[in-house]
Enzyme design. Structure first.
Site, PDB file in Angstrom:
ATOM      1  N   CYS A 173       0.995  -1.102   0.132  1.00  0.00           N
ATOM      2  CA  CYS A 173      -0.046   0.119   0.044  1.00  0.00           C
ATOM      3  C   CYS A 173       0.844   1.044  -0.117  1.00  0.00           C
ATOM      4  O   CYS A 173       0.467   2.248  -0.762  1.00  0.00           O
ATOM      5  CB  CYS A 173      -0.909   0.207   1.310  1.00  0.00           C
ATOM      6  N   LYS A 196       3.182   1.795  -2.819  1.00  0.00           N
ATOM      7  CA  LYS A 196       2.305   2.028  -4.231  1.00  0.00           C
ATOM      8  C   LYS A 196       1.623   3.081  -4.260  1.00  0.00           C
ATOM      9  O   LYS A 196       1.825   3.903  -5.278  1.00  0.00           O
ATOM     10  CB  LYS A 196       1.461   0.848  -4.052  1.00  0.00           C
ATOM     11  N   GLU A 245      -3.051  -1.129 -11.070  1.00  0.00           N
ATOM     12  CA  GLU A 245      -2.588   0.203 -10.326  1.00  0.00           C
ATOM     13  C   GLU A 245      -1.181   0.421 -11.018  1.00  0.00           C
ATOM     14  O   GLU A 245      -0.901   1.661 -11.128  1.00  0.00           O
ATOM     15  CB  GLU A 245      -2.522   0.155  -8.913  1.00  0.00           C
ATOM     16  N   HIS A 265     -21.297  22.216  -1.751  1.00  0.00           N
ATOM     17  CA  HIS A 265     -21.019  22.728  -2.989  1.00  0.00           C
ATOM     18  C   HIS A 265     -20.032  23.803  -3.200  1.00  0.00           C
ATOM     19  O   HIS A 265     -19.882  24.719  -2.324  1.00  0.00           O
ATOM     20  CB  HIS A 265     -22.324  23.599  -3.422  1.00  0.00           C
TER      21      HIS A 265
HETATM   22  P1  FAD Z   1       1.700  -8.816   5.735  1.00  0.00           P
HETATM   23  O1  FAD Z   1       1.642  -7.609   6.081  1.00  0.00           O
HETATM   24  O2  FAD Z   1       2.110  -9.319   4.737  1.00  0.00           O
HETATM   25  O3  FAD Z   1       2.773  -9.460   6.998  1.00  0.00           O
HETATM   26  C1  FAD Z   1       3.157 -10.829   7.011  1.00  0.00           C
HETATM   27  C2  FAD Z   1       4.602 -10.825   7.395  1.00  0.00           C
HETATM   28  O4  FAD Z   1       5.077 -12.218   8.046  1.00  0.00           O
HETATM   29  C3  FAD Z   1       5.698 -10.418   6.372  1.00  0.00           C
HETATM   30  O5  FAD Z   1       6.480  -9.492   6.609  1.00  0.00           O
HETATM   31  C4  FAD Z   1       6.527 -11.589   6.300  1.00  0.00           C
HETATM   32  O6  FAD Z   1       7.955 -11.451   5.925  1.00  0.00           O
HETATM   33  C5  FAD Z   1       6.316 -12.286   7.528  1.00  0.00           C
HETATM   34  N1  FAD Z   1       6.463 -13.801   7.640  1.00  0.00           N
HETATM   35  C6  FAD Z   1       5.927 -14.678   6.829  1.00  0.00           C
HETATM   36  N2  FAD Z   1       6.389 -15.743   7.177  1.00  0.00           N
HETATM   37  C7  FAD Z   1       7.344 -15.655   8.090  1.00  0.00           C
HETATM   38  C8  FAD Z   1       7.912 -16.714   9.033  1.00  0.00           C
HETATM   39  N3  FAD Z   1       7.603 -17.849   8.862  1.00  0.00           N
HETATM   40  N4  FAD Z   1       8.510 -16.427   9.988  1.00  0.00           N
HETATM   41  C9  FAD Z   1       8.775 -14.836  10.170  1.00  0.00           C
HETATM   42  N5  FAD Z   1       8.188 -14.027   9.425  1.00  0.00           N
HETATM   43  C10 FAD Z   1       7.361 -14.359   8.443  1.00  0.00           C
HETATM   44  N6  FAD Z   1      -4.192  -3.298   1.318  1.00  0.00           N
HETATM   45  C11 FAD Z   1      -4.742  -2.249   1.394  1.00  0.00           C
HETATM   46  O7  FAD Z   1      -5.769  -2.045   2.462  1.00  0.00           O
HETATM   47  N7  FAD Z   1      -4.968  -1.061   0.554  1.00  0.00           N
HETATM   48  C12 FAD Z   1      -3.805  -0.958  -0.541  1.00  0.00           C
HETATM   49  O8  FAD Z   1      -3.946  -0.043  -1.033  1.00  0.00           O
HETATM   50  C13 FAD Z   1      -3.203  -2.080  -0.609  1.00  0.00           C
HETATM   51  N8  FAD Z   1      -2.154  -2.133  -1.601  1.00  0.00           N
HETATM   52  C14 FAD Z   1      -1.537  -3.294  -1.867  1.00  0.00           C
HETATM   53  C15 FAD Z   1      -0.533  -3.235  -2.861  1.00  0.00           C
HETATM   54  C16 FAD Z   1       0.310  -4.526  -3.179  1.00  0.00           C
HETATM   55  C17 FAD Z   1       1.374  -4.250  -4.142  1.00  0.00           C
HETATM   56  C18 FAD Z   1       0.061  -5.404  -2.461  1.00  0.00           C
HETATM   57  C19 FAD Z   1       1.016  -6.574  -2.643  1.00  0.00           C
HETATM   58  C20 FAD Z   1      -0.630  -5.555  -1.341  1.00  0.00           C
HETATM   59  C21 FAD Z   1      -1.684  -4.471  -1.059  1.00  0.00           C
HETATM   60  N9  FAD Z   1      -2.505  -4.427   0.034  1.00  0.00           N
HETATM   61  C22 FAD Z   1      -3.368  -3.135   0.178  1.00  0.00           C
HETATM   62  C23 FAD Z   1      -2.718  -5.581   0.933  1.00  0.00           C
HETATM   63  C24 FAD Z   1      -1.960  -5.376   2.137  1.00  0.00           C
HETATM   64  O9  FAD Z   1      -0.604  -5.272   1.825  1.00  0.00           O
HETATM   65  C25 FAD Z   1      -2.120  -6.716   2.874  1.00  0.00           C
HETATM   66  O10 FAD Z   1      -3.473  -7.079   2.999  1.00  0.00           O
HETATM   67  C26 FAD Z   1      -1.796  -6.610   4.371  1.00  0.00           C
HETATM   68  O11 FAD Z   1      -0.298  -6.260   4.322  1.00  0.00           O
HETATM   69  C27 FAD Z   1      -1.660  -7.948   5.053  1.00  0.00           C
HETATM   70  O12 FAD Z   1      -1.294  -7.772   6.315  1.00  0.00           O
HETATM   71  P2  FAD Z   1      -0.702  -9.347   7.006  1.00  0.00           P
HETATM   72  O13 FAD Z   1      -0.431  -8.744   8.453  1.00  0.00           O
HETATM   73  O14 FAD Z   1      -1.646 -10.322   6.992  1.00  0.00           O
HETATM   74  O15 FAD Z   1       0.337  -9.789   6.357  1.00  0.00           O
END
Ligand code: FAD
Length: 454
Positions: free
Chosen positions: A48, A51, A184, A439
């Site tokens: 996010c 981007k 995007e 407006h």
């Molecule tokens: P993540 O943020 O992915 O975090 C998971 C973490 O776990 C990572 O840092 C990874 O390295 C770590 N990890 C994985 N496995 C292990 C392990 N075994 N041991 C230790 N660490 C580990 N969402 C929006 O709301 N708005 C947007 O505009 C938007 N734009 C996006 C643009 C792009 C290009 C992408 C790819 C995604 C976008 N998203 C957006 C989606 C958003 O980034 C995700 O929904 C969000 O980051 C999910 O959070 P999370 O905590 O589930 O996982």
């Protein structure tokens, strides 16, 4: 619990994991978090945030053009890719540092290495070999870009992870995929001066979004100079002697590009995580199967965020993580409500959407009243830009409740966030009608639509 080294072990310091760790520690839990890459996760490091900064950069192209109609002369603008790339990288580093500080400030123990699950209460850190006994384990490992279905020569392409670090601005870019991430980046790089082709196997872009927005955005992207090849499946990519990537499609001419961005989808990050050994049930694409409280099939293991493949957005991951922390350690159990979640697509023009599409509402059996407005934004009258804004309201005819609001146009994301409050509160069309317009604005159209679409 003397038996356990920590009350909570969080795997993954992204949006969901970081929030859950900080809130749990605030409730007094002893928390450890592992991160195998950079603290902050996808959103901050490769999603996010960088981007959206790219999106801002790309929109200056339009501003320079539009300025002339308002009396400005700005000379011939030029764009320097390394300046943008490095500025964005610096900002990402700053934000990652803030995430680290937040965790440290909350007294969360940080382990910067990969963690795997060894049992219902056991996590092993792969590099140090340390084994941690945890009362609760929270899986917040996010997702990864999947080249799906696999493309022969796919390794010649890059994913959204690498797009932020391109050594130079390509002259030609092929984007494979028709989802929001693909579009995007197509929109960004087109405005930065790159020749962009989008190749997508579906017959239209943005599956699952409101049909009327899909069609209008498609036309707007073509108008912006993006070549769209729909209904096209990529067969293979090869590299020519001069480094050009040539993509062959099942139908039509091959496409030459300097960079091929493959953005065909993401998969939950559970490969090799050891969850199956602990008895955690995974779904067909590897997602952790959870209930409304983010509990997995193993009582001591929960999962939040993209790894559960519910709604893959940052605010959803954050809220799921927060609900878990309050429920497990704060004595105030609650669950995230996934029914009304606003989202945006940061193409230019952008989409802001909340609630049901007309198609979803119809399929769910609602009797509908639909309102729509299409108009030229005020700024475009003088700038001369060929641009239109489109808005649609989907209303339950029986109760008058607003089921969905969909906007294509400037600031749609900003507008829809405020509209989402009303929709979350259960606003009716009558509530919109009695709201006094502001407006002149584009958003005033939302409260002045009176005629039901026939
Ligand atoms: P993540 O943020 O992915 O975090 C998971 C973490 O776990 C990572 O840092 C990874 O390295 C770590 N990890 C994985 N496995 C292990 C392990 N075994 N041991 C230790 N660490 C580990 N969402 C929006 O709301 N708005 C947007 O505009 C938007 N734009 C996006 C643009 C792009 C290009 C992408 C790819 C995604 C976008 N998203 C957006 C989606 C958003 O980034 C995700 O929904 C969000 O980051 C999910 O959070 P999370 O905590 O589930 O996982």
């Amino acid at each position: 619990m003397a038996d356990f080294d920590v009350d909570l072990f969080v795997i993954g310091a992204g949006s969901g994991g970081t929030r859950a760790a900080r809130i749990s520690a605030g409730h007094g839990a002893r928390v450890m978090i592992a991160e195998e890459d950079r603290i902050g996760g996808t959103c901050v490091i490769r999603g996010c945030v960088p981007k959206k900064l790219f999106v801002y950069a790309s929109r200056f192209a339009d501003e320079f053009e539009d300025a002339a109609g308002f009396g400005w002369s700005v000379g011939t603008p030029s764009f320097d890719w390394p300046t943008l790339r490095d500025a964005v990288a610096n900002e990402v580093t700053r934000l990652s540092g803030l995430y680290r500080k937040g965790l440290e400030g909350a007294k969360v123990a940080i382990r910067e290495e990969r963690a795997v699950v060894e049992g219902p209460n056991t996590v092993r850190l792969q590099k140090s070999g340390e084994t941690i006994r945890a009362r609760h384990i929270l899986v917040a490992t996010g997702g990864y870009p999947a080249f799906d279905p696999p493309i022969s020569g796919g390794e010649l392409g890059i994913s959204s992870n690498e797009i932020f670090h391109l050594p130079s601005l390509p002259r030609r870019m092929l984007v494979v995929g028709g989802g929001y991430i693909a579009l995007e980046f197509a929109s960004v790089f087109r405005r930065l001066g790159v020749e962009v082709t989008v190749l997508h196997r579906g017959d239209n872009i943005l599956r699952g979004f409101e049909e009327d927005l899909r069609v209008r955005l498609r036309d707007a992207l073509v108008h912006a100079g993006i070549t769209l090849r729909l209904g096209c499946t990529i067969d293979r990519i090869e590299q020519l002697p001069d480094g050009t990537r040539r993509a062959h499609c099942a139908t039509g001419e091959p496409i030459d590009a300097d960079v091929v961005l493959v953005a065909t989808g993401r998969r939950p990050n559970t490969v090799g995580l050891g969850l199956e050994n602990a008895g955690v049930k995974l779904g067909p694409i590897g997602q952790v199967m959870v209930d409304a409280n983010s509990a997995s099939s193993v009582p001591s293991i929960h999962a939040v965020g993209d790894v559960t493949n519910r709604i893959n957005l940052t605010p959803v991951a954050i809220r799921e993580g927060h609900a878990f922390a309050d429920s497990a350690f704060g004595g105030k159990p609650w669950a995230m409500d996934h029914h009304v979640v606003a989202s945006a697509v940061f193409t230019t023009p952008e989409i802001g959407t909340v609630g049901l599409t007309e198609q979803q509402a119809f399929a769910a059996g609602y009797e509908l009243r639909v309102f729509e407005a299409g108009f030229r934004p005020m700024k475009a009258t003088i700038s001369g830009r060929q641009e239109r804004i489109y808005m649609k309201l989907v209303v339950d005819a029986k109760t008058d409740r607003m089921l969905g609001v969909h906007i294509l146009g400037h600031d749609a994301g900003e507008i829809i966030q405020a509209v989402a409050i009303a929709v979350t509160m259960g606003a009716t069309k009558a509530d919109f009608d009695r709201t006094v317009a502001l407006h002149p604005s584009a958003a005033e159209e939302l409260v002045t639509m009176r005629t039901v679409r026939q």
